[in-house]
Design a protein around this motif. Structure first.
Motif, PDB file in Angstrom:
ATOM      1  N   THR A 386       0.838  -1.187   0.000  1.00  0.00           N
ATOM      2  CA  THR A 386       0.000   0.000   0.000  1.00  0.00           C
ATOM      3  C   THR A 386       0.878   1.244   0.000  1.00  0.00           C
ATOM      4  OG1 THR A 386      -0.191   0.474   2.365  1.00  0.00           O
ATOM      5  CG2 THR A 386      -1.540  -1.334   1.491  1.00  0.00           C
ATOM      6  N   ALA A 387       0.248   2.386  -0.192  1.00  0.00           N
ATOM      7  CA  ALA A 387       0.990   3.647  -0.226  1.00  0.00           C
ATOM      8  C   ALA A 387       1.554   4.021   1.143  1.00  0.00           C
ATOM      9  CB  ALA A 387       0.077   4.762  -0.733  1.00  0.00           C
ATOM     10  N   PHE A 388       1.105   3.343   2.196  1.00  0.00           N
ATOM     11  CA  PHE A 388       1.614   3.616   3.544  1.00  0.00           C
ATOM     12  C   PHE A 388       2.722   2.648   3.939  1.00  0.00           C
ATOM     13  CE2 PHE A 388      -2.913   4.803   3.431  1.00  0.00           C
ATOM     14  CZ  PHE A 388      -2.807   6.151   3.731  1.00  0.00           C
ATOM     15  N   ALA A 389       3.164   1.773   3.016  1.00  0.00           N
ATOM     16  CA  ALA A 389       4.064   0.678   3.358  1.00  0.00           C
ATOM     17  C   ALA A 389       5.408   1.158   3.899  1.00  0.00           C
ATOM     18  CB  ALA A 389       4.270  -0.232   2.151  1.00  0.00           C
ATOM     19  N   ARG A 390       5.931   2.251   3.367  1.00  0.00           N
ATOM     20  CA  ARG A 390       7.225   2.733   3.877  1.00  0.00           C
ATOM     21  C   ARG A 390       7.114   3.175   5.333  1.00  0.00           C
ATOM     22  NH1 ARG A 390      10.793   6.537   0.217  1.00  0.00           N
ATOM     23  NH2 ARG A 390       9.028   7.963   0.467  1.00  0.00           N
ATOM     24  N   ARG A 391       5.950   3.717   5.715  1.00  0.00           N
ATOM     25  CA  ARG A 391       5.763   4.148   7.100  1.00  0.00           C
ATOM     26  C   ARG A 391       5.477   2.953   8.010  1.00  0.00           C
ATOM     27  NH1 ARG A 391       7.804   7.864   4.869  1.00  0.00           N
ATOM     28  NH2 ARG A 391       7.173  10.064   4.991  1.00  0.00           N
ATOM     29  N   THR A 392       4.587   2.064   7.614  1.00  0.00           N
ATOM     30  CA  THR A 392       4.302   0.899   8.448  1.00  0.00           C
ATOM     31  C   THR A 392       5.493  -0.062   8.472  1.00  0.00           C
ATOM     32  OG1 THR A 392       3.206  -0.192   6.572  1.00  0.00           O
ATOM     33  CG2 THR A 392       1.814   1.051   8.098  1.00  0.00           C
ATOM     34  N   GLY A 393       6.215  -0.145   7.342  1.00  0.00           N
ATOM     35  CA  GLY A 393       7.375  -1.030   7.288  1.00  0.00           C
ATOM     36  C   GLY A 393       8.496  -0.597   8.206  1.00  0.00           C
ATOM     37  N   ALA A 394       8.528   0.687   8.585  1.00  0.00           N
ATOM     38  CA  ALA A 394       9.531   1.157   9.543  1.00  0.00           C
ATOM     39  C   ALA A 394       9.174   0.753  10.966  1.00  0.00           C
ATOM     40  CB  ALA A 394       9.664   2.674   9.458  1.00  0.00           C
ATOM     41  N   LEU A 395       7.931   0.276  11.168  1.00  0.00           N
ATOM     42  CA  LEU A 395       7.456  -0.059  12.510  1.00  0.00           C
ATOM     43  C   LEU A 395       7.315  -1.557  12.743  1.00  0.00           C
ATOM     44  CD1 LEU A 395       4.633   2.644  12.795  1.00  0.00           C
ATOM     45  CD2 LEU A 395       6.980   2.791  13.666  1.00  0.00           C
ATOM     46  N   THR A 396       7.336  -2.364  11.661  1.00  0.00           N
ATOM     47  CA  THR A 396       7.174  -3.806  11.821  1.00  0.00           C
ATOM     48  C   THR A 396       7.670  -4.535  10.573  1.00  0.00           C
ATOM     49  OG1 THR A 396       5.577  -5.586  12.271  1.00  0.00           O
ATOM     50  CG2 THR A 396       4.826  -3.782  10.873  1.00  0.00           C
ATOM     51  N   THR A 397       8.055  -5.786  10.758  1.00  0.00           N
ATOM     52  CA  THR A 397       8.345  -6.681   9.632  1.00  0.00           C
ATOM     53  C   THR A 397       7.286  -7.769   9.515  1.00  0.00           C
ATOM     54  OG1 THR A 397       9.754  -8.050  11.041  1.00  0.00           O
ATOM     55  CG2 THR A 397      10.827  -6.295   9.786  1.00  0.00           C
ATOM     56  N   ASP A 398       6.308  -7.736  10.423  1.00  0.00           N
ATOM     57  CA  ASP A 398       5.276  -8.776  10.473  1.00  0.00           C
ATOM     58  C   ASP A 398       4.107  -8.382   9.572  1.00  0.00           C
ATOM     59  OD1 ASP A 398       3.587 -10.832  11.073  1.00  0.00           O
ATOM     60  OD2 ASP A 398       3.246 -10.272  13.177  1.00  0.00           O
ATOM     61  N   PHE A 399       4.269  -8.675   8.291  1.00  0.00           N
ATOM     62  CA  PHE A 399       3.214  -8.394   7.320  1.00  0.00           C
ATOM     63  C   PHE A 399       2.563  -9.702   6.888  1.00  0.00           C
ATOM     64  CE2 PHE A 399       5.495  -4.474   7.155  1.00  0.00           C
ATOM     65  CZ  PHE A 399       4.592  -3.519   6.715  1.00  0.00           C
ATOM     66  N   THR A 400       1.291  -9.619   6.550  1.00  0.00           N
ATOM     67  CA  THR A 400       0.586 -10.789   6.039  1.00  0.00           C
ATOM     68  C   THR A 400      -0.103 -10.426   4.731  1.00  0.00           C
ATOM     69  OG1 THR A 400      -0.948 -12.575   6.649  1.00  0.00           O
ATOM     70  CG2 THR A 400      -1.608 -10.342   7.222  1.00  0.00           C
ATOM     71  N   TYR A 411       2.586  -4.892  15.356  1.00  0.00           N
ATOM     72  CA  TYR A 411       3.690  -3.930  15.310  1.00  0.00           C
ATOM     73  C   TYR A 411       4.707  -4.206  16.408  1.00  0.00           C
ATOM     74  CZ  TYR A 411       1.184  -1.095  11.906  1.00  0.00           C
ATOM     75  OH  TYR A 411       0.559  -0.651  10.764  1.00  0.00           O
ATOM     76  N   ALA A 412       5.989  -4.098  16.045  1.00  0.00           N
ATOM     77  CA  ALA A 412       7.069  -4.241  17.021  1.00  0.00           C
ATOM     78  C   ALA A 412       6.925  -3.162  18.089  1.00  0.00           C
ATOM     79  CB  ALA A 412       8.428  -4.132  16.326  1.00  0.00           C
ATOM     80  N   ASN A 413       7.297  -3.524  19.322  1.00  0.00           N
ATOM     81  CA  ASN A 413       7.214  -2.620  20.478  1.00  0.00           C
ATOM     82  C   ASN A 413       5.780  -2.294  20.880  1.00  0.00           C
ATOM     83  OD1 ASN A 413      10.083  -2.346  20.724  1.00  0.00           O
ATOM     84  ND2 ASN A 413      10.034  -0.922  18.986  1.00  0.00           N
ATOM     85  N   HIS A 414       4.828  -2.971  20.273  1.00  0.00           N
ATOM     86  CA  HIS A 414       3.433  -2.833  20.689  1.00  0.00           C
ATOM     87  C   HIS A 414       2.848  -4.221  20.913  1.00  0.00           C
ATOM     88  CE1 HIS A 414       3.129   1.500  20.108  1.00  0.00           C
ATOM     89  NE2 HIS A 414       3.806   1.354  18.977  1.00  0.00           N
ATOM     90  N   GLY A 415       2.487  -4.903  19.837  1.00  0.00           N
ATOM     91  CA  GLY A 415       1.849  -6.206  19.947  1.00  0.00           C
ATOM     92  C   GLY A 415       0.342  -6.070  19.987  1.00  0.00           C
ATOM     93  N   GLU A 419      -2.098  -2.743  21.061  1.00  0.00           N
ATOM     94  CA  GLU A 419      -2.834  -2.106  19.975  1.00  0.00           C
ATOM     95  C   GLU A 419      -4.339  -2.143  20.250  1.00  0.00           C
ATOM     96  OE1 GLU A 419      -1.491  -4.213  16.473  1.00  0.00           O
ATOM     97  OE2 GLU A 419       0.568  -4.173  17.245  1.00  0.00           O
ATOM     98  N   TYR A 420      -4.805  -3.253  20.779  1.00  0.00           N
ATOM     99  CA  TYR A 420      -6.223  -3.392  21.135  1.00  0.00           C
ATOM    100  C   TYR A 420      -6.644  -2.336  22.150  1.00  0.00           C
ATOM    101  CZ  TYR A 420     -10.193  -5.221  23.790  1.00  0.00           C
ATOM    102  OH  TYR A 420     -11.383  -5.344  24.456  1.00  0.00           O
ATOM    103  N   TRP A 421      -5.872  -2.213  23.250  1.00  0.00           N
ATOM    104  CA  TRP A 421      -6.253  -1.272  24.306  1.00  0.00           C
ATOM    105  C   TRP A 421      -6.167   0.173  23.823  1.00  0.00           C
ATOM    106  CZ3 TRP A 421      -9.197  -2.591  28.011  1.00  0.00           C
ATOM    107  CH2 TRP A 421      -9.133  -3.872  28.565  1.00  0.00           C
ATOM    108  N   LEU A 611      -1.644   8.054  20.137  1.00  0.00           N
ATOM    109  CA  LEU A 611      -1.952   7.321  18.903  1.00  0.00           C
ATOM    110  C   LEU A 611      -1.025   6.122  18.753  1.00  0.00           C
ATOM    111  CD1 LEU A 611      -3.548   7.288  16.167  1.00  0.00           C
ATOM    112  CD2 LEU A 611      -1.634   8.583  15.204  1.00  0.00           C
ATOM    113  N   THR A 612      -1.611   4.969  18.405  1.00  0.00           N
ATOM    114  CA  THR A 612      -0.879   3.703  18.289  1.00  0.00           C
ATOM    115  C   THR A 612      -1.275   3.022  16.983  1.00  0.00           C
ATOM    116  OG1 THR A 612      -0.846   3.437  20.691  1.00  0.00           O
ATOM    117  CG2 THR A 612      -0.504   1.447  19.386  1.00  0.00           C
TER     118      THR A 612
END
Length: 763
Positions: A386-400, A411-415, A419-421, A611-612
């Motif tokens: 997606t067009a946001f991939a460079r931003r989300t990719g800086a926060l995690t490698t766990d893509f599906t 997301y790394a450092n969250h989980g 993220e739910y809370w 924001l998370t």
């Protein structure tokens, strides 16, 4: 003989044609211009194709080292070979702003030529007055001489190949690959298996064989075979990676059976039959690899599975001509590939054919992707970022991989729990660009949607959003969707299934509605969902709206506004007060070119509010708590809206107009068989989609979705159950293992589990 080619929006496709051929250029979905440029020694090679305009797409091509740049270089080389200056290239202009879907231009070929067909693409803004997203063009070539071209067309190389080798039918070949290089294994004609072996080259030099080990790989990756993504590596017995799957346009292979052996054929009465194992033994002898009676291999394109009786079964491969798997070598390798000789069962479609191998340099970069076919006869479309991939990719490698796009799982450092809370207590942002968007345009647009959706679209006003089901004639749910009305004849259909556009076009044709265009705008609008109690506070200072549009803070539930980011000169965007979490929330839609700007400004504004980012795992928790349904879980085309828990989308009394599936739904509502309920488990054990639900020995339902609810501190599930046992408080048991060896007690409840009156999203 007919050959078909696809021209993607903004791209150029080169097609060789020969004297006597005929070819059609088709505006597949309407309102899409095309440019035809003929390269030939004879200027009259293609009749009735005089150039009348600048070849805008050809003139804009930029060569480069990536895959798109290499494709551009190939086209520019063709121009240079015909002594055509790129900036002077001209074309015949075809179709236009009002061309109907399926418009066709036919040309006859009088002399050999290469025709370049381009599909110009201009960006579409989210609230354009006249939206017309670019779409693909198709080319069909009718060969006068079926023998030309003599061999099936291979897909163009992804880059300049280091090795470009054909493996003839019923043979095998070995080759060496360096660490980091890419190996592309192509099924030339389709439905042809190719066994793949790889050995650590340094190990072989030391006299040790460390080859692909399927058992180790299955244990580490948890799947029958690796697929592109986080678990895409194939390991040896030392648990060291040898290759990584980068692309796969088929998605169906085998790691259970051996490559075919002499014994296999002999046992069936085919003595001395050529086989892959003997072919491999011969091909690998020069590297000192010991002969074997049977080679365990990654059997590419081999279609196997285990049935309910635990029997290994096989059938014809899923692969089509030109399908391929792309690997990246994780070490220096000695590889071997076969073109399987099996002609006594369906393994190769009964007719063994060729395999082709290409190797590319390690400096090349290729996107990680799987292939999806929208219809059985369409070409595979690769997974996109997606067009946001460079931003989300800086926060995690766990893509599906999700419906043709890569989306963050967590997301790394969250989980997932953090993220739910954040979504429940503060504010969270998620990338939902994988939703499919279709512009439904024209004088017949309202009539089409009224005839295909369960909701009364005639009641939909400008600026309003409605949630609806779309059903088959038998009442099954084809997809659920939201529909936005942008104008009298302008609608935006947003669904989860990429096939939705095909369905709408099919119904338009069936109904004889010729003044409607259904244009895919998914790649013209990517969107973020901003959800949670603080979502309004975060967005209020970012969204500027012109006179006549509601301010963000005044936007009503299931309404949308059109505005700008940070003021009247900012990026255009559309904001809808919708979501998939059960919280107050919004979705913001922008052109991909403005996506990173939106993301950055959102983070600046959201930081004081905590924001998370939120991934798919956390989204699953919140949507199940909120009782929100998902395709492939609560509904499919065998499940009607009443059974799926979205019967409120079918106003049979107030919508008097006929629509697809109405008669079946009238009958189904009068005689309900199943309904959707909640289950609250007695213990902290978990259930999963597909688990059976019992009263005694009798199965009365099935779990459609399940999660552990952090807020409720309990395991919960959505369940489709027989109406006779749907009363809240009914005690049932969820069957695990074989459905009888283990049972989990549970209680039927109403849904949603969370905020049943929807006070939070309405707030």
């Amino acid at each position: 003989m007919v050959q078909r080619f696809r021209v993607a929006p903004g791209s150029v496709t080169a097609v060789p044609v020969f004297g006597g051929d005929r070819f059609d250029i088709v505006d597949q979905y309407g309102r899409q211009p095309a440019e035809l440029t003929v390269l030939a020694a004879d200027p009259r090679a293609v009749a009735d194709a005089p150039p009348d305009t600048a070849a805008t797409v050809l003139r804009s091509l930029i060569p480069g080292s990536d895959e798109n740049g290499y494709a551009a270089q190939r086209i520019l080389s063709l121009l240079a070979g015909h002594r055509v200056d790129q900036q002077e290239a001209v074309a015949t202009r075809l179709f236009g702003h009002h061309s109907p879907a399926g418009s066709r231009a036919t040309f006859t070929v009088d002399a050999d030529a290469v025709v370049l067909v381009a599909a110009p693409a201009s960006p579409m803004h989210p609230h354009s007055d006249d939206p017309n997203p670019p779409s693909e063009v198709r080319v069909a070539v009718y060969r006068a001489d079926p023998g030309r071209p003599a061999t099936p067309e291979l897909p163009p190389p992804l880059a300049e190949p280091l090795l470009d080798r054909r493996i003839d039918a019923e043979t095998a070949a070995s080759y060496e690959v360096r660490e980091g290089q890419f190996i592309q294994i192509i099924d030339v004609a389709g439905r042809q298996c190719s066994d793949f072996l790889a050995f650590d080259a340094r190990g072989l030099a030391d006299g040790r064989e460390y080859g692909l080990d399927a058992t180790t790989t299955r244990t580490i990756g948890g799947a029958a075979y690796p697929r592109p993504g986080l678990f895409g590596k194939f390991f040896d017995a030392r648990a060291r990676p040898l290759v990584e799957v980068v692309r796969d346009t088929v998605g169906r292979h085998d790691t259970f059976a051996l490559a075919c052996t002499a014994k296999y054929y002999a046992d069936l009465g085919y003595l001395g039959h050529v086989n892959c194992t003997d072919n491999f033994n011969g091909a690998l002898a020069r590297f000192g690899v010991d002969r074997r009676q049977g080679w365990p291999a990654l059997n590419l394109f081999y279609n196997t599975a285990f049935d309910a009786a635990h029997q290994l079964i096989s059938d014809e491969p899923w692969s089509r001509a030109g399908d391929y798997v792309l690997f990246r070598a994780s070490a220096d390798l000695v590889c071997a590939s076969s073109a399987c000789p099996d002609d006594i069962d369906p393994a190769n479609g009964w007719v063994p054919t060729d395999i082709h191998v290409r190797v590319y340099d390690s400096s090349r970069r290729f996107s990680v992707a799987v292939g999806h076919r929208l219809t059985p006869d369409s070409e595979p479309v690769l997974t996109k970022s997606t067009a946001f991939a460079r931003r989300t990719g800086a926060l995690t490698t766990d893509f599906t991989e999700y419906n043709g796009y890569w989306l963050p799982n967590s997301y790394a450092n969250h989980g997932p729990h953090d993220e739910y809370w954040a979504c429940r207590e503060r504010v969270a942002v998620m990338d939902l660009s994988a939703l499919r968007k279709f512009e439904v345009l024209g004088p017949d647009a309202e009539a089409l949607l009224q005839a295909t959706l369960t909701r009364d679209i005639r009641r939909l006003s400008r600026g309003q959003v409605v949630y609806s089901a779309m059903c088959s004639e038998s009442g099954g749910v084809v997809d659920d969707c939201t529909v936005l009305r942008l104008g009298d004849n302008n609608f935006r259909f947003i669904g989860g299934d990429p096939h939705g556009g095909v369905w709408l076009r099919t119904q338009a044709e069936r109904l004889g509605l010729h003044q409607v265009w259904i244009k895919d705008s998914t790649d013209q609008m990517h969107n973020l969902a901003i959800q949670g109690p603080a979502s309004r506070a975060v967005l209020d200072g970012l969204i500027w709206t012109p006179p006549g549009q509601p301010a963000l803070r005044d936007l009503g539930w299931f309404r949308f506004l059109t505005g700008r980011l940070d003021g009247p000169d900012g990026a255009p965007l559309l904001v809808s007060r919708t979501g998939y979490t059960g919280e107050l929330g919004y979705e913001v839609w922008v052109h991909p070119g403005d996506a990173e700007t939106l993301w950055d400004r959102l983070w600046d504004a959201g930081r004081p509010h905590g924001l998370t980012p939120l991934g798919l795992e956390a989204l699953e928790m919140v949507r199940i708590e909120a009782g929100l349904v998902a395709g492939g879980h609560e509904f499919d085309d065998q499940t009607d809206p009443f059974e799926a828990g979205i019967g409120f989308t079918v106003p049979l009394k107030t919508k008097t107009d006929d629509f697809v599936g109405r008669a079946a739904l009238v009958e189904r509502k009068a005689h309900p068989q199943r309904t959707l309920v909640g289950l609250r488990l007695d213990s902290n054990e978990t259930t999963a989609q597909g688990d059976c639900v019992h009263l005694g020995r009798t199965q009365v339902g099935v779990v459609t979705s399940a999660t552990r609810s952090p807020l409720l501190g309990a395991s919960i599930a959505l369940c489709r159950i027989a109406v006779q046992h749907s009363e809240p408080g009914t005690r049932v048991e969820i069957g695990k293992l074989d459905g009888h060896l283990k049972r989990i007690p549970a209680t039927v409840t109403t849904i949603p589990f969370y905020d049943p009156d929807k006070t939070r999203p309405r707030s």
